[in-house]
Design a protein around this motif. Structure first.
Motif, PDB file in Angstrom:
ATOM      1  N   LYS A   6     -26.860  50.962  50.859  1.00 28.85           N
ATOM      2  CA  LYS A   6     -25.509  49.835  51.289  1.00 28.85           C
ATOM      3  C   LYS A   6     -25.815  48.455  50.881  1.00 28.85           C
ATOM      4  N   HIS A   7     -27.538  48.482  51.384  1.00 31.11           N
ATOM      5  CA  HIS A   7     -28.332  46.855  51.787  1.00 31.11           C
ATOM      6  C   HIS A   7     -28.417  46.675  50.531  1.00 31.11           C
ATOM      7  N   TYR A  11     -27.601  40.842  52.895  1.00 28.25           N
ATOM      8  CA  TYR A  11     -26.186  40.687  53.917  1.00 28.25           C
ATOM      9  C   TYR A  11     -24.871  40.003  53.103  1.00 28.25           C
ATOM     10  N   LEU A  16     -20.211  40.147  58.089  1.00 26.86           N
ATOM     11  CA  LEU A  16     -20.714  41.096  59.649  1.00 26.86           C
ATOM     12  C   LEU A  16     -20.212  40.903  61.012  1.00 26.86           C
ATOM     13  N   LEU A  48     -27.731  41.879  64.311  1.00 22.77           N
ATOM     14  CA  LEU A  48     -28.403  42.399  63.115  1.00 22.77           C
ATOM     15  C   LEU A  48     -28.107  43.897  63.071  1.00 22.77           C
ATOM     16  N   ASN A  49     -28.998  44.831  63.670  1.00 22.55           N
ATOM     17  CA  ASN A  49     -29.106  46.319  63.058  1.00 22.55           C
ATOM     18  C   ASN A  49     -27.746  46.717  63.951  1.00 22.55           C
ATOM     19  N   LEU A  52     -24.767  46.573  61.677  1.00 20.95           N
ATOM     20  CA  LEU A  52     -25.503  47.170  60.262  1.00 20.95           C
ATOM     21  C   LEU A  52     -24.815  48.247  60.577  1.00 20.95           C
ATOM     22  N   TYR A  56     -21.564  49.970  58.816  1.00 21.31           N
ATOM     23  CA  TYR A  56     -21.830  50.205  57.574  1.00 21.31           C
ATOM     24  C   TYR A  56     -22.094  52.506  57.682  1.00 21.31           C
ATOM     25  N   PRO A  74     -32.364  48.951  56.809  1.00 17.79           N
ATOM     26  CA  PRO A  74     -32.079  49.356  55.400  1.00 17.79           C
ATOM     27  C   PRO A  74     -33.297  49.939  55.120  1.00 17.79           C
TER      28      PRO A  74
END
Length: 296
Positions: A6-7, A11, A16, A48-49, A52, A56, A74
């Protein structure tokens, strides 16, 4: 990247941030006018993670102490997709059970593997505090029926004491410690920070990480060959043993050892993320007849 990752197109920070407002504080525009975060800042990388995972993969709770390794989503999900391709090529589509060796405080591979493909996971760990945190993540996300944690009492044991001799595991996942010691890990971090244009803090690791997560006596090669040997003691308990291998030069010695140990098939799968290329090595000890009879 894999077609299902998906990445693969980068980004979408607007989406997000809308879904995870706490990310806003870490996002800025670079010299090219593109939104990004400071990848030398562990808090930014973590934010950030987390965003994600929430957007997702539907993981609403993913908290862990800052000293633990923050895995980049990712790359971790890329391994999951490569493993799924391997399983499909082997006719393995249903009732998949995967062992995650060294799941860490974040339990990341089980979270991704279960979300993407519905796999059931057994996840091992030698660090009790990491295991406790991983269990909290499992509890908060209501995944107790899908992910089971097991404590590995002996630091030199990888499979023994985790897999029961009567158990059948479809595949294993493993992200080995890369370094021989703390000095080697610190040196690597300084090279990464220099590449990111950061020189001021020599103690910082941009993805963090504890001793158990980052180094192993003898480094990656020693860990891998211990893993190969232990897998040979449980030849018929697992269809595919796999491991991420960061250094290409280890592949030759791994193949030589596996042939001596009786592996019937060895696969080397490229794992590419931007300019970084790693690989996943997979091996099985099953005969053609045993492979065909696996699901019967």
């Amino acid at each position: 990247m894999h077609k299902h990752n998906k990445h693969s197109k980068g980004y979408n920070f607007e989406v997000l941030k809308a879904n995870s407002p706490e990310l806003e504080a870490f996002v800025f525009k670079n010299n090219f006018g593109n939104e990004t975060v400071d990848f030398a800042n562990p808090k930014a990388v973590k934010a950030l993670n987390m965003a994600l995972l929430k957007l997702y993969y539907g993981v609403d709770y993913w908290e862990f102490p800052d000293e633990h390794l923050c895995p980049p989503i990712p790359g971790r999900v890329e391994y999951i997709h490569l493993l799924n391709d391997l399983l499909l090529d082997s006719g393995l589509e249903k009732n998949i059970t995967v062992l995650d060796i060294g799941t860490g405080a974040t339990c990341i591979y089980p979270l991704l593997g279960h979300t993407e493909y519905g796999w059931r996971f057994i996840a091992s760990e030698i660090d009790k505090s990491a295991l406790k945190n991983a269990q909290r993540i499992i509890d908060k996300n209501k995944l107790n029926n899908s992910i089971t944690l097991r404590f590995q009492e002996h630091k030199q044991s990888i499979l023994e004491g985790v897999i029961d001799t009567s158990e059948k595991i479809t595949a294993t996942l493993c992200n080995p410690p890369f370094y021989k010691n703390e000095a080697e890990a610190t040196e690597s971090t300084q090279r990464k920070l220099k590449g990111l244009g950061k020189h001021e803090d020599k103690s910082i690791r941009n993805f963090s990480g504890t001793a158990q997560e980052l180094w192993y006596p003898g480094g990656e090669k020693a860990f891998l060959h211990n893993y190969l040997y232990q897998s040979s003691l449980l030849k018929t308990n697992c269809f595919w043993y796999t491991s991420l291998v960061s250094k290409k030069e280890h592949i030759k010695s791994m193949k030589a050892s596996l042939h001596k140990l009786g592996a019937t098939k060895i696969e080397v799968l490229d794992l590419s993320l931007g300019n970084k290329i790693s690989r996943v090595v997979a091996w099985t000890f099953l005969s053609d007849k045993e492979q065909q009879a696996w699901n019967s």
